[in-house]
Design a protein around this motif. Sequence first.
Motif, short mmCIF file in Angstrom:
data_model
loop_
_atom_site.label_atom_id
_atom_site.label_comp_id
_atom_site.label_asym_id
_atom_site.label_seq_id
_atom_site.Cartn_x
_atom_site.Cartn_y
_atom_site.Cartn_z
N ARG A 95 61.54 -77.91 -84.48
CA ARG A 95 61.78 -76.72 -83.68
C ARG A 95 61.25 -76.91 -82.26
O ARG A 95 61.85 -76.47 -81.30
CB ARG A 95 61.12 -75.50 -84.30
CG ARG A 95 61.82 -74.99 -85.54
CD ARG A 95 61.67 -73.48 -85.66
NE ARG A 95 61.99 -73.01 -87.00
CZ ARG A 95 63.22 -72.87 -87.46
NH1 ARG A 95 64.25 -73.16 -86.68
NH2 ARG A 95 63.43 -72.43 -88.69
N ILE A 96 60.09 -77.57 -82.16
CA ILE A 96 59.52 -77.84 -80.84
C ILE A 96 60.50 -78.69 -80.03
O ILE A 96 60.68 -78.50 -78.84
CB ILE A 96 58.18 -78.59 -80.98
CG1 ILE A 96 57.14 -77.71 -81.67
CG2 ILE A 96 57.66 -79.07 -79.62
CD1 ILE A 96 56.51 -76.66 -80.83
N ASN A 125 59.68 -86.10 -88.49
CA ASN A 125 59.83 -86.30 -87.04
C ASN A 125 60.21 -87.72 -86.67
O ASN A 125 60.46 -88.00 -85.50
CB ASN A 125 58.53 -85.93 -86.33
CG ASN A 125 58.16 -84.49 -86.54
OD1 ASN A 125 58.83 -83.60 -86.06
ND2 ASN A 125 57.10 -84.25 -87.31
N LEU A 153 47.92 -77.69 -92.89
CA LEU A 153 49.22 -77.00 -92.90
C LEU A 153 49.01 -75.60 -92.32
O LEU A 153 47.93 -75.04 -92.43
CB LEU A 153 49.75 -76.92 -94.32
CG LEU A 153 50.09 -78.26 -94.96
CD1 LEU A 153 50.34 -78.10 -96.44
CD2 LEU A 153 51.29 -78.90 -94.27
N PHE A 154 50.06 -75.07 -91.71
CA PHE A 154 49.94 -73.75 -91.08
C PHE A 154 50.03 -72.66 -92.14
O PHE A 154 51.08 -72.48 -92.75
CB PHE A 154 51.04 -73.57 -90.03
CG PHE A 154 51.04 -74.66 -89.00
CD1 PHE A 154 49.92 -74.87 -88.20
CD2 PHE A 154 52.13 -75.48 -88.83
CE1 PHE A 154 49.90 -75.88 -87.26
CE2 PHE A 154 52.12 -76.50 -87.88
CZ PHE A 154 51.00 -76.69 -87.10
N ALA A 184 47.95 -85.49 -76.74
CA ALA A 184 48.46 -85.72 -78.09
C ALA A 184 49.93 -85.36 -78.23
O ALA A 184 50.68 -86.06 -78.92
CB ALA A 184 47.63 -84.93 -79.10
N ASN A 185 50.37 -84.28 -77.58
CA ASN A 185 51.75 -83.85 -77.78
C ASN A 185 52.76 -84.75 -77.08
O ASN A 185 53.95 -84.62 -77.29
CB ASN A 185 51.94 -82.39 -77.35
CG ASN A 185 51.52 -82.14 -75.93
OD1 ASN A 185 50.57 -82.74 -75.44
ND2 ASN A 185 52.22 -81.27 -75.24
N PHE A 201 58.39 -77.47 -88.13
CA PHE A 201 57.63 -77.16 -86.92
C PHE A 201 57.92 -78.12 -85.77
O PHE A 201 58.28 -77.72 -84.66
CB PHE A 201 56.13 -77.16 -87.25
CG PHE A 201 55.27 -76.57 -86.17
CD1 PHE A 201 54.92 -75.24 -86.20
CD2 PHE A 201 54.79 -77.36 -85.13
CE1 PHE A 201 54.12 -74.69 -85.21
CE2 PHE A 201 54.00 -76.81 -84.14
CZ PHE A 201 53.67 -75.47 -84.19
N GLY A 202 57.78 -79.42 -86.06
CA GLY A 202 57.98 -80.42 -85.00
C GLY A 202 59.43 -80.45 -84.52
O GLY A 202 59.69 -80.64 -83.32
N VAL A 253 53.44 -90.19 -82.13
CA VAL A 253 52.60 -90.45 -83.29
C VAL A 253 52.50 -89.16 -84.08
O VAL A 253 52.38 -88.09 -83.49
CB VAL A 253 51.18 -90.86 -82.81
CG1 VAL A 253 50.23 -90.95 -83.98
CG2 VAL A 253 51.22 -92.17 -82.05
N ASN A 254 52.60 -89.21 -85.39
CA ASN A 254 52.35 -88.02 -86.19
C ASN A 254 51.30 -88.32 -87.24
O ASN A 254 51.18 -89.44 -87.72
CB ASN A 254 53.64 -87.52 -86.86
CG ASN A 254 54.53 -86.80 -85.86
OD1 ASN A 254 55.67 -87.17 -85.65
ND2 ASN A 254 54.00 -85.79 -85.22
N THR A 255 50.56 -87.28 -87.58
CA THR A 255 49.41 -87.46 -88.45
C THR A 255 49.57 -86.66 -89.73
O THR A 255 50.04 -85.54 -89.71
CB THR A 255 48.14 -86.97 -87.71
OG1 THR A 255 48.07 -87.61 -86.45
CG2 THR A 255 46.89 -87.29 -88.51
N ARG A 283 55.93 -83.19 -93.45
CA ARG A 283 55.89 -82.65 -92.09
C ARG A 283 55.77 -83.76 -91.05
O ARG A 283 56.26 -83.63 -89.93
CB ARG A 283 54.70 -81.67 -91.97
CG ARG A 283 54.67 -80.92 -90.66
CD ARG A 283 53.53 -79.94 -90.60
NE ARG A 283 52.24 -80.61 -90.60
CZ ARG A 283 51.08 -79.97 -90.43
NH1 ARG A 283 51.07 -78.67 -90.25
NH2 ARG A 283 49.95 -80.64 -90.45
N HIS A 303 50.29 -69.52 -92.03
CA HIS A 303 51.15 -68.36 -91.82
C HIS A 303 52.63 -68.72 -91.95
O HIS A 303 53.49 -67.86 -91.80
CB HIS A 303 50.87 -67.73 -90.47
CG HIS A 303 51.09 -68.67 -89.31
ND1 HIS A 303 50.42 -69.88 -89.21
CD2 HIS A 303 51.88 -68.60 -88.23
CE1 HIS A 303 50.81 -70.48 -88.10
NE2 HIS A 303 51.69 -69.73 -87.49
#
Lengths: 267, 371
Positions: free
Chosen positions: B105-106, B154, B90-91, B76-77, B102-103, B81-83, B150, B93
């Motif tokens: 930063r990755i 990306n 959602l995270f 998947a990574n 998030f994406g 494609v983003n979902t 989110r 924390h």
Amino acid sequence: MQANNRTFYWIPYVLWIALFVVAPLLLIVYYSFFDLNGNFTFANYQNFFTPVYLTMALSSFWYAFLITFFCLIIAYPAAYFITHSKYKQLLLLLIILPSWVNLLLKAYAFLGIFSTYGAANSLLETVGIGARQILFTDFSFVFVSVYIFIPFMILPIFNALDKLNPALIYASRDLGASFWATFLKVIFPLTSSGVKAGVQAVFIPALSLFMMTRLIAGNRVITLGTAIEQHFLVTQDWGMGATIAVFLILIMIVMMIVTGTRKKGVL
Amino acid sequence: MTRDSIIRFDRVTKAYGPNERVLNEVSFDMERGKFYTLLGPSGCGKTTILRIIAGFIEPTSGDVFFNGERINHVPANKRQVNTVFQDYALFPHLNVYENIAFGLRIKKMRKAEIDAKVKEALKFVNLPGYESRELSEMSGGQKQRVAIARAIVNEPQVILLDEPLSALDLKLRTEMQYELRELQQRLGITFIFVTHDQEEALAMSDEIIVLNEGIIQQSGTPTDIYDEPINRFVADFIGESNIIDGVMFQDFEVEFAGRRFECVDKGLRPNEPVEVIIRPEDLAVTAAESGKIQAKVDSQLFRGVHYEICCYDADGNEWLVHSTKKAVVGDTVGLDFEPEAIHVMRLNETQEEFNRRLESYSAGGGQNAGK
Ligand SMILES: Nc1ncnc2c1ncn2[C@@H]1O[C@H](COP(=O)(O)OP(=O)(O)OP(=O)(O)O)[C@@H](O)[C@H]1O
Ligand SMILES: [Mg+2]
């Protein structure tokens, strides 16, 4: 009427706490101010800050740290594996089962396994390493302690992992994170409450272990727990024993605060 | 193939147990830059299709292609494609900013660039200034919009949206429908949108894929699907319909409700049993004697834009009529309709046979199938 009834239900609990928690704590503090002859003194506290007791405290810390550390690095992957297994309940039962066996029985079992002619040494013989002294070493002490404490580490971590919404892991992968990035940025932060609970459940009791030090480490490891036991049962210096206990309690309180639930998103 | 295909399913089957086929030989070909909608009732396999595209699950059999490359085993990574997840995912924390970033930063994007992109994404979803909010301080609809932000931040090639508007109120929902559609056209990203709301599907899509029980029932443009449903399921699912059993007497003549009517369908066997559909809005209420069908008004509901009138004819068939004029309950009225309003469905026709038949109408004699 209603209010009266409610207070009534509290009575057993309050009595229990008062008799078996608050009273002993007060007694410990009280005794810590008396010397061997029953005279009031602060000497016990001064004594604690001598090298003898400080090294003892330090070594207690060191062993408790080692035990907690090894428990954690074994328990986390194990808990992760269990949550992803089809046989969750069975595996969990197998983990919990040993903790139902009395601590002393387990210690004695290890005495047999680790003894000069025990199973561990026969194994070492067969693989060609040769027999060696296992019992009464640091290794055996830490090993057996980890064995005993590991269920208490696995359970809270398992619970945290099990509660984790799997969609969050999908979301992280979906956003391009590798398995490790997902672990570091999502899984671990969201299960840190379980880790903290596990650390509390292992570190604090590990600080005051004393049966293990006697049986498995052959009194080569002397922790604060051992010292307390010796003072109460052997030297009869209750005052000093109580003083060490006071410090142990203080350390525990500090640990609870440090590992206690902090504001979300700090980790 | 001349089409610029981005995602293609080739007889994809997904089974969770030996006899539990969640998807059954699903095949489709999606073109780059279009807005697709997967439409179907709860449990029909919509989310399953998205999960296969995103790479969370692998098909039991069949192949998935992305830009012409088989991606069955691509993790998947590694997919572009983003979902937007059905339950947001959602995270908890992280705050709003960190969730959206998030994406990025990755991808190790520079801080200033992340800042700018997050701001822009938040503006798009109508949440400017919400950067430092915690998720626990957001409403369901706001969370849903953070989830959309989110994904779009990306700028992937494909965005999968699993019922992303279901938690919004009607007004915001309509607004977001427009904005999503506008964004899709502006970015030129392929959208695959899941919903079980047929109106939403009709309003937003370039193409709709109607699913039931893991099988594609029909795919086509919103007008195709609305005007020419292939079977009873599609007709029923896309809007309200009157569906009556009938017999195809001969080309351009169909018999139902005890009478023969002129229609625009041909190429069926003479006397072939069929199902006839007439949309409620294609029926007009007239005086009893001037209508093609006489029916007694049973009940009437005011729906805002129109009245929904329920009548029964002499044979006991129920007729639903959408009319801007009020009727009187208990009266006998006439129902009038054009030959083009009659849609004839063969029983158990496959999509290929259906398409061939439709094409033959437009090829032969300019008799177009009622649009
Ligand atoms: N992990 C699983 N194991 C077994 N069955 C599953 C699993 N995941 C989904 N299913 C089944 O697959 C079918 C399709 O599920 P899916 O989530 O794709 O439905 P859906 O079309 O998205 O429905 P909804 O509109 O309610 O979200 C359902 O019947 C569901 O029970
Ligand atoms: Mg779904």
